[in-house]
Design an enzyme around this catalytic site. Structure first.
Site, PDB file in Angstrom:
ATOM      1  N   GLY A 136      27.902 -13.954  17.266  1.00 36.34           N
ATOM      2  CA  GLY A 136      29.271 -14.566  17.329  1.00 36.34           C
ATOM      3  C   GLY A 136      30.247 -13.859  16.172  1.00 36.34           C
ATOM      4  CB  CYS A 137      28.912 -13.999  12.465  1.00 37.05           C
ATOM      5  SG  CYS A 137      28.485 -15.835  12.441  1.00 37.05           S
TER       6      CYS A 137
END
Length: 155
Positions: A45-46
């Protein structure tokens, strides 16, 4: 700390940055700045979030804004993350969670029934006046960078 309210002065910070040196929020006085907090370099996600903001860097700059990512990771981890994914956003190391606490995003989290402290993915748009113009708590990554860009353009 409690949630940051729209219209209040953004908490200041000075943190080490990727590539060396430090960055202070006050460096951007008179210009809008996007500050996004994320849990960890090089996680799915990051990484997606950083790539999405990077892909819009020129549009943010065209709107007069700088995008800054902050996580508890070290400068050396940020440097590797930037190199691996050719990122164009500024990444700051908040290893002591000073900024994360000031912005109220260092929170108790839970995974597989285990509780731990970590960053709640959140974004803050700070106007040229140094006040919080918009807050996105508990960010879902898909479409987020585009939504933030639209908010910057609307300032």
């Amino acid at each position: 700390m409690s949630e940051i309210a729209i219209g209040t002065p953004a908490p200041g910070f000075t943190l080490p940055r990727d590539g060396g040196g430090t960055v202070s929020l006050s460096d951007f006085a008179g210009k809008p700045v996007v500050v996004y907090f994320y849990p960890k370099d090089d996680t799915s996600g990051c990484t997606t979030e950083a790539i999405d903001f990077t892909s819009l860097t020129d549009l943010f700059a065209g709107a007069g804004a700088t995008v800054i990512g902050i996580s508890p990771d070290s400068v050396s981890k940020h440097d590797k993350f930037i190199k691996k994914h050719d990122l164009k956003v500024v990444l700051l190391a908040d290893e002591e969670q000073v900024a994360a606490n000031a912005y109220g995003v260092w929170k108790e989290k839970s995974m597989y029934g285990k509780k731990y402290m970590g960053i709640e993915r959140s974004t803050f748009l700070i106007g040229a006046d140094g006040k919080v113009a918009q807050v996105w708590p508990k960010v879902k990554v898909a479409g987020h960078a585009e939504e933030v860009l639209e908010a910057v353009k609307a300032l």
